[in-house]
Write a protein that holds these residues in place. Sequence first.
Motif, PDB file in Angstrom:
ATOM      1  N   VAL A 120     -24.831  25.425  -3.059  1.00 46.89           N
ATOM      2  CA  VAL A 120     -23.420  25.265  -2.698  1.00 46.89           C
ATOM      3  C   VAL A 120     -23.090  23.788  -2.518  1.00 46.89           C
ATOM      4  O   VAL A 120     -22.037  23.305  -2.963  1.00 46.89           O
ATOM      5  CB  VAL A 120     -23.102  26.064  -1.419  1.00 46.89           C
ATOM      6  N   ASP A 121     -23.976  23.035  -1.866  1.00 50.74           N
ATOM      7  CA  ASP A 121     -23.749  21.594  -1.693  1.00 50.74           C
ATOM      8  C   ASP A 121     -23.656  20.883  -3.043  1.00 50.74           C
ATOM      9  O   ASP A 121     -22.831  19.974  -3.223  1.00 50.74           O
ATOM     10  CB  ASP A 121     -24.884  20.981  -0.860  1.00 50.74           C
ATOM     11  N   VAL A 122     -24.511  21.299  -3.996  1.00 48.12           N
ATOM     12  CA  VAL A 122     -24.456  20.709  -5.339  1.00 48.12           C
ATOM     13  C   VAL A 122     -23.105  21.005  -5.987  1.00 48.12           C
ATOM     14  O   VAL A 122     -22.466  20.119  -6.582  1.00 48.12           O
ATOM     15  CB  VAL A 122     -25.609  21.253  -6.209  1.00 48.12           C
ATOM     16  N   GLU A 137     -25.614  32.731  -8.341  1.00 47.39           N
ATOM     17  CA  GLU A 137     -26.917  33.366  -8.503  1.00 47.39           C
ATOM     18  C   GLU A 137     -27.768  33.210  -7.240  1.00 47.39           C
ATOM     19  O   GLU A 137     -28.478  34.140  -6.839  1.00 47.39           O
ATOM     20  CB  GLU A 137     -27.639  32.763  -9.714  1.00 47.39           C
ATOM     21  N   ALA A 138     -27.699  32.026  -6.646  1.00 52.00           N
ATOM     22  CA  ALA A 138     -28.469  31.793  -5.419  1.00 52.00           C
ATOM     23  C   ALA A 138     -27.957  32.668  -4.282  1.00 52.00           C
ATOM     24  O   ALA A 138     -28.740  33.149  -3.452  1.00 52.00           O
ATOM     25  CB  ALA A 138     -28.411  30.318  -5.034  1.00 52.00           C
ATOM     26  N   TYR A 139     -26.631  32.892  -4.236  1.00 47.95           N
ATOM     27  CA  TYR A 139     -26.066  33.761  -3.200  1.00 47.95           C
ATOM     28  C   TYR A 139     -26.592  35.185  -3.352  1.00 47.95           C
ATOM     29  O   TYR A 139     -27.022  35.810  -2.381  1.00 47.95           O
ATOM     30  CB  TYR A 139     -24.542  33.749  -3.275  1.00 47.95           C
ATOM     31  N   PHE A 140     -26.600  35.711  -4.569  1.00 46.48           N
ATOM     32  CA  PHE A 140     -27.046  37.082  -4.780  1.00 46.48           C
ATOM     33  C   PHE A 140     -28.564  37.220  -4.697  1.00 46.48           C
ATOM     34  O   PHE A 140     -29.075  38.344  -4.640  1.00 46.48           O
ATOM     35  CB  PHE A 140     -26.524  37.610  -6.121  1.00 46.48           C
ATOM     36  N   ALA A 141     -29.279  36.087  -4.655  1.00 49.80           N
ATOM     37  CA  ALA A 141     -30.726  36.140  -4.435  1.00 49.80           C
ATOM     38  C   ALA A 141     -31.066  36.349  -2.961  1.00 49.80           C
ATOM     39  O   ALA A 141     -32.199  36.707  -2.629  1.00 49.80           O
ATOM     40  CB  ALA A 141     -31.386  34.861  -4.946  1.00 49.80           C
ATOM     41  N   ILE A 142     -30.092  36.117  -2.075  1.00 46.79           N
ATOM     42  CA  ILE A 142     -30.305  36.405  -0.650  1.00 46.79           C
ATOM     43  C   ILE A 142     -30.348  37.919  -0.484  1.00 46.79           C
ATOM     44  O   ILE A 142     -29.489  38.627  -1.025  1.00 46.79           O
ATOM     45  CB  ILE A 142     -29.169  35.829   0.215  1.00 46.79           C
ATOM     46  N   PRO A 143     -31.315  38.468   0.257  1.00 49.12           N
ATOM     47  CA  PRO A 143     -31.320  39.916   0.483  1.00 49.12           C
ATOM     48  C   PRO A 143     -29.971  40.368   1.047  1.00 49.12           C
ATOM     49  O   PRO A 143     -29.413  39.711   1.943  1.00 49.12           O
ATOM     50  CB  PRO A 143     -32.448  40.118   1.500  1.00 49.12           C
ATOM     51  N   GLU A 144     -29.447  41.464   0.512  1.00 51.44           N
ATOM     52  CA  GLU A 144     -28.109  41.913   0.903  1.00 51.44           C
ATOM     53  C   GLU A 144     -28.006  42.100   2.409  1.00 51.44           C
ATOM     54  O   GLU A 144     -26.959  41.857   3.009  1.00 51.44           O
ATOM     55  CB  GLU A 144     -27.773  43.214   0.189  1.00 51.44           C
ATOM     56  N   THR A 145     -29.113  42.542   3.029  1.00 45.83           N
ATOM     57  CA  THR A 145     -29.100  42.763   4.475  1.00 45.83           C
ATOM     58  C   THR A 145     -28.973  41.470   5.270  1.00 45.83           C
ATOM     59  O   THR A 145     -28.708  41.505   6.478  1.00 45.83           O
ATOM     60  CB  THR A 145     -30.386  43.488   4.898  1.00 45.83           C
ATOM     61  N   GLN A 146     -29.177  40.310   4.608  1.00 47.64           N
ATOM     62  CA  GLN A 146     -29.163  39.033   5.315  1.00 47.64           C
ATOM     63  C   GLN A 146     -27.982  38.152   4.949  1.00 47.64           C
ATOM     64  O   GLN A 146     -27.808  37.086   5.541  1.00 47.64           O
ATOM     65  CB  GLN A 146     -30.458  38.271   5.033  1.00 47.64           C
ATOM     66  N   ARG A 147     -27.170  38.552   3.984  1.00 45.27           N
ATOM     67  CA  ARG A 147     -26.090  37.669   3.515  1.00 45.27           C
ATOM     68  C   ARG A 147     -25.050  37.388   4.593  1.00 45.27           C
ATOM     69  O   ARG A 147     -24.499  36.291   4.659  1.00 45.27           O
ATOM     70  CB  ARG A 147     -25.420  38.281   2.276  1.00 45.27           C
ATOM     71  N   TRP A 159     -17.955  35.505   4.257  1.00 43.94           N
ATOM     72  CA  TRP A 159     -16.739  35.566   3.445  1.00 43.94           C
ATOM     73  C   TRP A 159     -16.421  34.230   2.764  1.00 43.94           C
ATOM     74  O   TRP A 159     -16.082  34.203   1.571  1.00 43.94           O
ATOM     75  CB  TRP A 159     -15.579  36.066   4.295  1.00 43.94           C
ATOM     76  N   PRO A 160     -16.541  33.079   3.457  1.00 40.26           N
ATOM     77  CA  PRO A 160     -16.295  31.815   2.753  1.00 40.26           C
ATOM     78  C   PRO A 160     -17.239  31.622   1.559  1.00 40.26           C
ATOM     79  O   PRO A 160     -16.830  31.088   0.527  1.00 40.26           O
ATOM     80  CB  PRO A 160     -16.532  30.754   3.836  1.00 40.26           C
ATOM     81  N   LEU A 161     -18.478  32.055   1.696  1.00 36.59           N
ATOM     82  CA  LEU A 161     -19.424  31.951   0.591  1.00 36.59           C
ATOM     83  C   LEU A 161     -18.996  32.838  -0.578  1.00 36.59           C
ATOM     84  O   LEU A 161     -19.036  32.429  -1.744  1.00 36.59           O
ATOM     85  CB  LEU A 161     -20.818  32.376   1.061  1.00 36.59           C
ATOM     86  N   GLN A 162     -18.591  34.062  -0.273  1.00 37.13           N
ATOM     87  CA  GLN A 162     -18.157  34.978  -1.321  1.00 37.13           C
ATOM     88  C   GLN A 162     -16.978  34.396  -2.106  1.00 37.13           C
ATOM     89  O   GLN A 162     -16.947  34.454  -3.340  1.00 37.13           O
ATOM     90  CB  GLN A 162     -17.759  36.329  -0.721  1.00 37.13           C
ATOM     91  N   ILE A 163     -16.027  33.825  -1.391  1.00 34.91           N
ATOM     92  CA  ILE A 163     -14.853  33.237  -2.055  1.00 34.91           C
ATOM     93  C   ILE A 163     -15.268  32.063  -2.933  1.00 34.91           C
ATOM     94  O   ILE A 163     -14.850  31.936  -4.092  1.00 34.91           O
ATOM     95  CB  ILE A 163     -13.829  32.766  -0.997  1.00 34.91           C
ATOM     96  N   SER A 190     -11.758  24.160   2.493  1.00 39.17           N
ATOM     97  CA  SER A 190     -11.532  23.491   3.782  1.00 39.17           C
ATOM     98  C   SER A 190     -12.614  23.894   4.793  1.00 39.17           C
ATOM     99  O   SER A 190     -13.087  23.061   5.580  1.00 39.17           O
ATOM    100  CB  SER A 190     -10.148  23.856   4.332  1.00 39.17           C
ATOM    101  N   TYR A 191     -12.995  25.161   4.742  1.00 42.33           N
ATOM    102  CA  TYR A 191     -14.035  25.658   5.654  1.00 42.33           C
ATOM    103  C   TYR A 191     -15.329  24.865   5.451  1.00 42.33           C
ATOM    104  O   TYR A 191     -15.953  24.403   6.422  1.00 42.33           O
ATOM    105  CB  TYR A 191     -14.269  27.142   5.401  1.00 42.33           C
ATOM    106  N   PHE A 192     -15.745  24.694   4.200  1.00 46.27           N
ATOM    107  CA  PHE A 192     -17.006  23.990   3.937  1.00 46.27           C
ATOM    108  C   PHE A 192     -16.900  22.505   4.221  1.00 46.27           C
ATOM    109  O   PHE A 192     -17.889  21.869   4.637  1.00 46.27           O
ATOM    110  CB  PHE A 192     -17.453  24.247   2.496  1.00 46.27           C
ATOM    111  N   GLU A 193     -15.729  21.926   4.044  1.00 45.16           N
ATOM    112  CA  GLU A 193     -15.557  20.519   4.400  1.00 45.16           C
ATOM    113  C   GLU A 193     -15.701  20.323   5.901  1.00 45.16           C
ATOM    114  O   GLU A 193     -16.369  19.390   6.366  1.00 45.16           O
ATOM    115  CB  GLU A 193     -14.188  20.038   3.916  1.00 45.16           C
TER     116      GLU A 193
END
Length: 371
Positions: A120-122, A137-147, A159-163, A190-193
């Motif tokens: 995400v930083d990249v 792809e990196a987001y969906f590599a996180i186990p769903e139970t931990q996202r 939610w900010p990550l999903q968007i 704005s959230y990530f900033e």
Amino acid sequence: MIGNRITSRMADGVRVPGTWRHAFIRNGDYHLTDLFIYADGLIDCWGLVTLEEFEEKLRSGWVATELPEGARASAFELARWKFTEPRTWLTPEFLIAEIRDTIDQLNKRPDSTDRCLAAVDVFLADRTEENREAAREAYFAIPETQRHYALGDMDHKDWPLQILVAGPGGRGDRRPDEEITQEDYDWALSYFEERAEWRAKAPSRVPADGPATGVAPAIHLYESRPLKPSDDPGTRALRNEYPAPVDVDGVTYPTVAHAYWALSVADPALREEIATADNTFHARNLAAGAERSEDWERRRTAVMASLLRAKFTRHPSPARALLDTGDATILYDDSDSAFWGDRDGRGRNWTGRLLELVRSELACPIPSRPA
């Protein structure tokens, strides 16, 4: 996930950190048990196996992630029941992903969440579609139970990550029937900033006085019966049986072990006999059946600490051997005592702990208080 569930096992004299979680084993019926995960990649689930062997247990259904209606289950010596409308959040893929993350965490390596946030930083630094797809792809590599926990934000969850990884016109899991608007996307940026600003200002979490654990490999002091002192004794000099005389109240004892056993008994005559015993084995046997000195159980740790100080401040070779261990964890063998010895990780290892204390005092003596 590790949480507060910390455990360990001994391997070749070194403590291997680990953690555990609950799991169901299918062995006829279903059994609720503990699944232990260790930093070296081994997993204990009714037997120590590699990660690949554990995956086979998952594929075969022996480690169960599906719980059928009406199946019988038990928690040993606690309860038995049948499943009624069972629901499970795990699949074999999710469980393996969680275990891989846990092994990374135990080894202080980036796990799937860390890798996602790095992607995400990249993307935020260079907002190309290629970088967005890598973050997705990196987001969906996180186990769903931990996202949900990826951002450590229990208000907005992930939610900010999903968007961000879906982009305008995409869809997120929280609202799969709604397209993400430009307004949603601007809010996520704005959230990530703001998050980046907060992280930059946050104080370091590294303890101000240094690391919590030693960097030198652990040292195991195996039981031995050294017969004579040496100019280069190595770690044998750290044993209480090593011939390094100590003085206590005008009496000289040939070893720390002699002194300890003599001071443990109430009878002054027996103390003298123990002080002149042929060896530490004989000294211990003389003391074993005797009446203990007053309040011995409360005093014994302080007595041992003072004896170790007396030994290492008087004898340069053992002191050098102790300092040469650096900041290593010292595991002390004692087949007679789980109080003084490590006993394969089940003992309290008080001798090892006191040796580490005396080592720190030798390395940096505490200055005397002014009069």
